[in-house]
Design a protein around this motif. Structure first.
Motif, PDB file in Angstrom:
ATOM      1  N   ARG A   1      -2.993   2.915  -9.351  1.00 19.06           N
ATOM      2  CA  ARG A   1      -4.391   3.355  -9.364  1.00 19.06           C
ATOM      3  C   ARG A   1      -4.588   4.539 -10.303  1.00 19.06           C
ATOM      4  O   ARG A   1      -5.620   4.643 -10.973  1.00 19.06           O
ATOM      5  CB  ARG A   1      -4.815   3.701  -7.941  1.00 19.06           C
ATOM      6  CG  ARG A   1      -5.045   2.463  -7.081  1.00 19.06           C
ATOM      7  CD  ARG A   1      -5.281   2.789  -5.622  1.00 19.06           C
ATOM      8  NE  ARG A   1      -5.670   1.583  -4.878  1.00 19.06           N
ATOM      9  CZ  ARG A   1      -5.645   1.484  -3.558  1.00 19.06           C
ATOM     10  NH1 ARG A   1      -5.260   2.528  -2.826  1.00 19.06           N
ATOM     11  NH2 ARG A   1      -6.011   0.373  -2.969  1.00 19.06           N
TER      12      ARG A   1
ATOM     13  N   LEU B   1       1.446   1.458  -5.462  1.00 22.17           N
ATOM     14  CA  LEU B   1       0.010   1.188  -5.565  1.00 22.17           C
ATOM     15  C   LEU B   1      -0.738   2.453  -5.972  1.00 22.17           C
ATOM     16  O   LEU B   1      -1.656   2.395  -6.802  1.00 22.17           O
ATOM     17  CB  LEU B   1      -0.527   0.653  -4.241  1.00 22.17           C
ATOM     18  CG  LEU B   1      -2.032   0.349  -4.191  1.00 22.17           C
ATOM     19  CD1 LEU B   1      -2.439  -0.629  -5.279  1.00 22.17           C
ATOM     20  CD2 LEU B   1      -2.425  -0.184  -2.812  1.00 22.17           C
TER      21      LEU B   1
ATOM     22  N   ARG C   1     -11.433  -0.919  -9.519  1.00 31.06           N
ATOM     23  CA  ARG C   1     -11.418  -2.206  -8.812  1.00 31.06           C
ATOM     24  C   ARG C   1     -12.838  -2.642  -8.486  1.00 31.06           C
ATOM     25  O   ARG C   1     -13.651  -1.854  -8.014  1.00 31.06           O
ATOM     26  CB  ARG C   1     -10.607  -2.059  -7.530  1.00 31.06           C
ATOM     27  CG  ARG C   1     -10.573  -3.264  -6.614  1.00 31.06           C
ATOM     28  CD  ARG C   1      -9.609  -3.001  -5.476  1.00 31.06           C
ATOM     29  NE  ARG C   1      -9.744  -3.973  -4.406  1.00 31.06           N
ATOM     30  CZ  ARG C   1     -10.547  -3.831  -3.369  1.00 31.06           C
ATOM     31  NH1 ARG C   1     -11.296  -2.731  -3.267  1.00 31.06           N
ATOM     32  NH2 ARG C   1     -10.607  -4.744  -2.422  1.00 31.06           N
TER      33      ARG C   1
ATOM     34  N   ASN D   1       0.812  -1.228   0.000  1.00 35.15           N
ATOM     35  CA  ASN D   1       0.000   0.000   0.000  1.00 35.15           C
ATOM     36  C   ASN D   1       0.841   1.272   0.000  1.00 35.15           C
ATOM     37  O   ASN D   1       0.522   2.253   0.664  1.00 35.15           O
ATOM     38  CB  ASN D   1      -0.957   0.009   1.204  1.00 35.15           C
ATOM     39  CG  ASN D   1      -1.869  -1.193   1.218  1.00 35.15           C
ATOM     40  OD1 ASN D   1      -2.386  -1.599   0.181  1.00 35.15           O
ATOM     41  ND2 ASN D   1      -2.056  -1.779   2.383  1.00 35.15           N
TER      42      ASN D   1
ATOM     43  N   THR E   1      -5.830  -5.823  -3.108  1.00 36.99           N
ATOM     44  CA  THR E   1      -5.552  -4.534  -3.734  1.00 36.99           C
ATOM     45  C   THR E   1      -5.169  -4.727  -5.198  1.00 36.99           C
ATOM     46  O   THR E   1      -4.825  -5.830  -5.633  1.00 36.99           O
ATOM     47  CB  THR E   1      -4.428  -3.799  -2.983  1.00 36.99           C
ATOM     48  OG1 THR E   1      -3.303  -4.676  -2.829  1.00 36.99           O
ATOM     49  CG2 THR E   1      -4.897  -3.342  -1.611  1.00 36.99           C
TER      50      THR E   1
END
Length: 208
Positions: free
Chosen positions: A113, A109, A123, A105, A130
């Motif tokens: 995104r 990440l 997602r 995280n 994740t």
């Protein structure tokens, strides 16, 4: 899910893009969870020979099929839980952020995104992991190959996503799986993954 075979990959009669998409779909399914009875049954009866002897994927694919035949569904499920499951720190991480930054995280990440948002992808709330989970990334690659929206599903987008989100770390994940003393089926899967990713990288390099 129908498994893809090296014979199909080497056949000029099959659309190459469809074959690539199916391989990514298979990898996504096998890394997200232990195989379902139907998926394992399909893998166990898969053809392993290619029309051209010595084809790049043949050896690692043959070993994966052999590994699927040597273990029961329960054995493979237990191996999956041992390697990737459990409470707290798993034996082997399946998340890109771990290999890129050493933590989960983190910035990788967030960057992922942002890139997914640019592709118009979000997602699924039903997904418990994740977006940097290897299964999710393989599914994104499958979509970029087989999706209906040509503005997103095209070679340029595939190459860019592969170069930024898959290639930088997936080989390290495969090595971690293969080096684990309890890995059997997933050692074979990791070896096949590594070979397939190498073929993908060579193909994208030819586009440069």
């Amino acid at each position: 899910m129908q498994t893809i075979t090296p014979a199909q990959l080497a056949s000029s009669a099959l659309d190459e893009e469809t074959a690539r998409a199916e391989v990514y779909g298979l990898l996504a399914a096998l890394y997200y969870a232990a195989p379902s009875p139907d998926l394992l049954a399909n893998l166990q009866v898969a053809v392993t020979e290619t029309p051209a002897p010595g084809a790049v994927l043949e050896s690692s694919w043959t070993e994966l099929v052999a590994a699927s035949r040597e273990q029961s569904l329960a054995d493979i499920a237990n191996e999956y839980d041992l390697l990737f499951g459990g409470v707290g720190k798993p034996e082997v991480y399946l998340f890109g952020s771990h290999y890129l930054s050493g933590f989960l995280n983190e910035k990788p990440l967030a960057a992922l995104r942002t890139e997914l948002a640019a592709l118009g992808l979000v997602r699924d709330d039903a997904m418990s992991e994740t977006e940097d989970h290897v299964a999710y990334l393989c599914e994104v690659m499958r979509y970029l190959i087989a999706g209906d929206d040509a503005e997103v599903a095209n070679l340029t987008r595939q190459q860019a996503f592969f170069a930024t989100q898959v290639q930088p770390w997936i080989s390290r994940m495969c090595e971690a799986v293969m080096q684990h003393p309890e890995a059997r089926f997933y050692r074979a899967l990791a070896a096949f993954t590594q070979t397939f990713v190498s073929v993908e990288a060579q193909g994208f390099d030819m586009l440069a």
